[in-house]
Design a protein around this motif. Sequence first.
Motif, mmCIF file in Angstrom:
data_model
loop_
_atom_site.group_PDB
_atom_site.id
_atom_site.type_symbol
_atom_site.label_atom_id
_atom_site.label_comp_id
_atom_site.label_asym_id
_atom_site.label_seq_id
_atom_site.Cartn_x
_atom_site.Cartn_y
_atom_site.Cartn_z
ATOM 1 N N VAL A 55 0.788 -1.010 0.103
ATOM 2 C CA VAL A 55 0.112 -0.352 0.357
ATOM 3 C C VAL A 55 0.977 1.206 0.043
ATOM 4 O O VAL A 55 1.389 1.774 0.599
ATOM 5 C CB VAL A 55 -0.772 0.157 1.060
ATOM 6 C CG1 VAL A 55 -2.093 1.392 1.454
ATOM 7 C CG2 VAL A 55 -1.731 -1.134 1.520
ATOM 8 N N ASP A 67 2.916 -1.370 4.385
ATOM 9 C CA ASP A 67 2.306 -0.385 4.795
ATOM 10 C C ASP A 67 3.753 0.839 4.573
ATOM 11 O O ASP A 67 3.799 1.221 5.225
ATOM 12 C CB ASP A 67 1.865 0.110 6.298
ATOM 13 C CG ASP A 67 1.761 1.311 6.341
ATOM 14 O OD1 ASP A 67 1.168 2.084 5.337
ATOM 15 O OD2 ASP A 67 1.551 1.892 7.606
ATOM 16 N N LYS A 73 -3.110 5.750 7.170
ATOM 17 C CA LYS A 73 -1.939 5.060 7.478
ATOM 18 C C LYS A 73 -2.684 4.501 8.652
ATOM 19 O O LYS A 73 -2.169 3.331 8.929
ATOM 20 C CB LYS A 73 -0.228 5.679 8.401
ATOM 21 C CG LYS A 73 0.573 4.828 8.285
ATOM 22 C CD LYS A 73 1.915 6.065 8.491
ATOM 23 C CE LYS A 73 3.160 5.112 8.180
ATOM 24 N NZ LYS A 73 3.876 4.149 6.924
ATOM 25 N N LEU A 91 -5.226 1.833 8.493
ATOM 26 C CA LEU A 91 -4.755 0.485 7.968
ATOM 27 C C LEU A 91 -4.338 -0.345 8.961
ATOM 28 O O LEU A 91 -4.620 -1.013 9.028
ATOM 29 C CB LEU A 91 -4.470 0.690 7.254
ATOM 30 C CG LEU A 91 -3.240 -0.139 6.179
ATOM 31 C CD1 LEU A 91 -4.373 -0.780 5.249
ATOM 32 C CD2 LEU A 91 -1.341 0.220 5.064
ATOM 33 N N ILE A 92 -3.142 0.793 9.742
ATOM 34 C CA ILE A 92 -2.291 -0.230 10.914
ATOM 35 C C ILE A 92 -3.257 -0.685 12.254
ATOM 36 O O ILE A 92 -4.116 -2.112 12.533
ATOM 37 C CB ILE A 92 -1.750 0.728 11.739
ATOM 38 C CG1 ILE A 92 -0.288 1.080 10.423
ATOM 39 C CG2 ILE A 92 -0.981 -0.252 12.690
ATOM 40 C CD1 ILE A 92 0.858 1.792 11.381
ATOM 41 N N PHE A 121 1.876 -7.780 9.341
ATOM 42 C CA PHE A 121 2.102 -6.286 8.252
ATOM 43 C C PHE A 121 3.052 -5.746 8.415
ATOM 44 O O PHE A 121 3.853 -6.301 9.651
ATOM 45 C CB PHE A 121 0.789 -5.211 8.382
ATOM 46 C CG PHE A 121 0.501 -4.893 9.403
ATOM 47 C CD1 PHE A 121 1.349 -3.903 10.123
ATOM 48 C CD2 PHE A 121 0.009 -5.144 10.931
ATOM 49 C CE1 PHE A 121 1.240 -2.764 11.047
ATOM 50 C CE2 PHE A 121 -0.174 -4.745 11.984
ATOM 51 C CZ PHE A 121 0.209 -3.718 12.750
ATOM 52 N N SER A 130 4.966 -1.744 8.786
ATOM 53 C CA SER A 130 4.729 -0.538 8.095
ATOM 54 C C SER A 130 6.138 -0.054 7.978
ATOM 55 O O SER A 130 6.939 0.281 9.038
ATOM 56 C CB SER A 130 3.800 -0.326 9.641
ATOM 57 O OG SER A 130 3.480 1.087 9.214
#
Length: 248
Positions: free
Chosen positions: A29, A120, A128, A131-132, A142, A144
């Motif tokens: 992303v 991410d 952000k 999403l997290i 994930f 980041s």
Amino acid sequence: MENKSFARTKALLGDEKFARLQNAKVMIVGLGAVGGYALEALARAGIGQLVLVDFDQVEESNINRQILALNSTLGYKKCAVAAARVHDINPACQVTVKDMFVNADNLEELLASPVDLVIDAIDSLNPKCHLIEVLQKKGIAFISSMGAALKTDPSKIRLQTLDKTRNCPLAKFIRKRLKRRGCELGKIMCVSSDEVVSVPESALFMEDKPSEGGRCRHTMGSLPTVTAIFGLTIANEAILRLSGYRLR
């Protein structure tokens, strides 16, 4: 004739672990300075499926640090440029393009199909954090990226959990927001820099073009080296984790 494109990766990881990469599905992303280099490494590692998410197009100001940004790609959608590059590296890779700006309203749609890992590389604070938060609540693995702008010392770049980050304004804001939302900071793996920065006023300036929200935002100077190392560090961890070469 045997395909030798990934012979050296297979030699290091072994057949079984390399096969895991070929069967892995990764979503990236944000295809800018960090995400672009993460994508490059994953494509060259032989990842079997990639989901590419970005809404932006390549601009001249991207050339200093984004691997997808060339004079020949100016004006093209980053997703389209990225997909073409992946296919040129590994024609067997299955690429799904999501030309969209990620926000709280479309995350459920974006994450509807299962993936093995999400990277991410978003540089906007609100998307952000959303999403997290959703990734952690859904139990989706994930990694980041925190802030690479204004940093110049590669030796200060760390792969660590969000609660351990230091001297990163972006990570500080994210920690505060996610803590209020009940997220477990010690379980959020990220790449950040512990470097204390001291930069001239000229390193901060206003963008000429309004952002997605319609407002011009402050832009910070950055180096192609540091942003690339952020992306490659994330990709390296993804390769080791997905292959089972090293589990974290």
